[in-house]
Design a protein around this motif. Structure first.
Motif, PDB file in Angstrom:
ATOM      1  N   LEU A  37       0.843  -1.195   0.000  1.00 46.58           N
ATOM      2  CA  LEU A  37       0.000   0.000   0.000  1.00 46.58           C
ATOM      3  C   LEU A  37       0.876   1.241   0.000  1.00 46.58           C
ATOM      4  O   LEU A  37       1.940   1.260   0.630  1.00 46.58           O
ATOM      5  CB  LEU A  37      -0.927   0.024   1.221  1.00 46.58           C
ATOM      6  N   LEU A  71      -7.690   3.638   4.441  1.00 46.83           N
ATOM      7  CA  LEU A  71      -8.269   2.912   3.316  1.00 46.83           C
ATOM      8  C   LEU A  71      -9.279   3.769   2.556  1.00 46.83           C
ATOM      9  O   LEU A  71      -9.580   3.502   1.387  1.00 46.83           O
ATOM     10  CB  LEU A  71      -8.946   1.626   3.802  1.00 46.83           C
ATOM     11  N   VAL A  78      -2.830   0.567  -4.400  1.00 47.70           N
ATOM     12  CA  VAL A  78      -2.512  -0.810  -4.023  1.00 47.70           C
ATOM     13  C   VAL A  78      -1.697  -1.439  -5.145  1.00 47.70           C
ATOM     14  O   VAL A  78      -2.095  -1.396  -6.320  1.00 47.70           O
ATOM     15  CB  VAL A  78      -3.804  -1.618  -3.770  1.00 47.70           C
ATOM     16  N   SER A  86      -6.361   1.075  -7.792  1.00 45.99           N
ATOM     17  CA  SER A  86      -6.984   1.866  -6.719  1.00 45.99           C
ATOM     18  C   SER A  86      -7.618   0.902  -5.723  1.00 45.99           C
ATOM     19  O   SER A  86      -7.800  -0.290  -6.010  1.00 45.99           O
ATOM     20  CB  SER A  86      -8.055   2.801  -7.305  1.00 45.99           C
ATOM     21  N   TRP A  87      -7.945   1.416  -4.537  1.00 48.86           N
ATOM     22  CA  TRP A  87      -8.515   0.529  -3.522  1.00 48.86           C
ATOM     23  C   TRP A  87      -9.874  -0.019  -3.955  1.00 48.86           C
ATOM     24  O   TRP A  87     -10.217  -1.177  -3.665  1.00 48.86           O
ATOM     25  CB  TRP A  87      -8.644   1.269  -2.195  1.00 48.86           C
ATOM     26  N   ALA A  91      -9.866  -4.030  -3.847  1.00 48.33           N
ATOM     27  CA  ALA A  91     -10.561  -4.676  -2.727  1.00 48.33           C
ATOM     28  C   ALA A  91     -11.299  -5.940  -3.143  1.00 48.33           C
ATOM     29  O   ALA A  91     -11.167  -6.986  -2.491  1.00 48.33           O
ATOM     30  CB  ALA A  91     -11.525  -3.679  -2.072  1.00 48.33           C
TER      31      ALA A  91
END
Length: 450
Positions: A37, A71, A78, A86-87, A91
């Motif tokens: 991250l 987050l 990431v 992108s998160w 995810a």
């Protein structure tokens, strides 16, 4: 049966991911350093960041434990193996591997990345907004933006000559803000100011007014209302509706819908006579605001001997149906609204003049409302379902709307000495009270007993 797989020993590298014949990933194992991250975002339109910038802002375990909410940071990037996400795109990929021990299909990952680039305003977005660090497409660079005109105003928001992307952004962003600052600001209110009332050019008595609002998408919406202009010396008689004009509360709502008259006998003639004596009628009810139109139409519909109820303001509770029902039936406090409404009506008149003269009702809460604004007990009248009218100051007094008219000049004396109950002009000595009263004897002619 295939033999069970042996566990991975400490220090032993994980085997490479297995690929099927079609090239789709069937199993994927991540090492400790495969996911990293960093707060080096946001990524550019191509979804990339520099490795030096990524390492400079990398997130360690200590930093993450101090602030797990990072987050939600828009700058979070990431890195999964050698690919940046992108998160929002990473995810689902991480959750799929942790929960289901299966990698997310690559087509699904590509779709997440594409949607994320659209949200950030990449070239796939429906509206292109050039950035300083981006490369402007050839077609856009060759064609300068044309001036944008606001309807009814000759203020260009763009410019006909643009030398750089920075000037283009400034011409489109700064000028609209400058234009909005010049607009007048208005505060929302349900009451008209004296200046607005003067612009309406109201006439004495009843004035029909229509408020209209026009929007681009919903068209024009209109609301009709009636504004009454009275003299500051007028006297007002308050009347409840349910149980006072109608014979009962519930049946008074339902039976008129079926076309059946459920009003007290003689109420129309009495109220018309009160108005002819110079008084104004105000109808006060705790019905909800949604029933205002129906209530006004009902009062116009009531007729007795070819006569209808006199015109007057119809004041209802500014509540929804459920709240009005709760206030009336469950809490049993309808007088709270009526007291506030009468106090507001009282404030419209000068302090030197008291406007309320009498009040009609069918419940004790009505009398509480009238008493709270100063209406004397002698001018408070309660009517029961049988049609019997009682004066609150004299309990033995019992009458009806029909017989009460015979004593009208006594209980509601004409506001003008020259007005009579029949609406014509007459000398004051010919009123009901002055004509039939016994003359007072002259004391000098009386002889004292010896």
């Amino acid at each position: 049966m295939s033999p069970p797989s042996s566990p991975i020993q400490d220090g032993q590298e994980a085997p490479p991911p297995l690929l099927s014949s079609g090239g789709k990933m069937t199993e994927e194992r991540w090492n400790d350093n495969d996911i990293q991250l960093s707060l080096c975002g946001p990524m550019n339109e191509s979804g990339q960041v520099s490795n030096d910038e990524f390492k400079k802002n990398i997130v360690t375990f200590e930093k993450f434990s101090e602030k797990p909410t990072l987050l939600n940071d828009s700058n979070l990037v990431v890195k999964i193996k050698d690919t940046f996400y992108s998160w929002k795109a990473a995810a689902p990929k991480i959750i799929s591997q942790l929960v289901f021990q299966k990698p997310l299909p690559q087509t699904c990952v590509d779709k997440l990345v594409e949607e994320d680039l659209k949200r950030k305003g990449g070239f796939g977005s429906w509206f292109y907004w050039p950035k300083r660090s981006s490369t402007v497409p050839t077609g856009l660079a060759q064609t300068p933006p044309t001036p944008i005109q606001i309807p009814n105003q000759n203020i260009p928001l763009g410019t006909t000559s643009v030398s750089s992307d920075e000037e283009w952004e400034e011409s489109l962003v700064v000028k609209p803000h400058r234009q909005r600052s010049q607009r007048k600001k208005h505060n929302k209110s349900i009451e008209l100011s004296p200046e607005h009332l003067k612009l309406l050019n109201l006439k004495e008595g009843l004035n029909e007014v229509t408020f209209s609002v026009t929007t681009r998408f919903q068209g024009t919406s209109k609301a009709d209302c009636i504004i009454y202009l009275w003299d500051h010396t007028d006297k007002i008689v308050i009347s409840d509706i349910d149980g006072t004009i109608t014979k009962s509360d519930v049946a008074g709502h339902l039976l008129p819908i079926l076309g059946k008259d459920w009003t007290h006998a003689g109420v129309v003639n009495l109220f018309q006579s009160i108005v002819r004596n110079g008084y104004k009628i105000v109808y006060l009810s705790s019905r909800p605001i949604g029933a205002a139109s129906y209530t006004k139409n009902y009062l116009k519909w009531v007729r007795q001997k070819n006569s209808s109820l006199p015109d007057g303001p119809v004041l209802v509770a500014p509540l929804s149906l459920l709240k009005a029902f709760s206030k009336e039936v469950i809490e049993k406090k309808p007088e709270e609204f009526k007291i506030k409404c009468l106090e507001t009506l009282r404030s419209l008149f000068p302090s030197s003049h008291y406007p309320f003269f009498a009040g009609f009702g069918n419940k004790a809460t009505d009398m509480v409302s009238y008493k709270s604004v100063g209406i004397p007990l002698t001018n408070q009248y309660t009517i029961n379902p049988k049609g019997e009218v009682r004066n609150n100051a004299v309990y033995a007094f019992k009458s009806s709307y029909m017989t009460l008219k015979e004593y009208l000049d006594l209980m509601f004396p004409p506001c003008d000495a020259e007005e009579s109950i029949d609406g014509g002009s007459a000398s004051p000595e010919y009123t009901f009270l002055n004509f039939w009263k016994h003359p007072i004897a002259d004391p000098s002619s009386l002889q004292l007993p010896s």
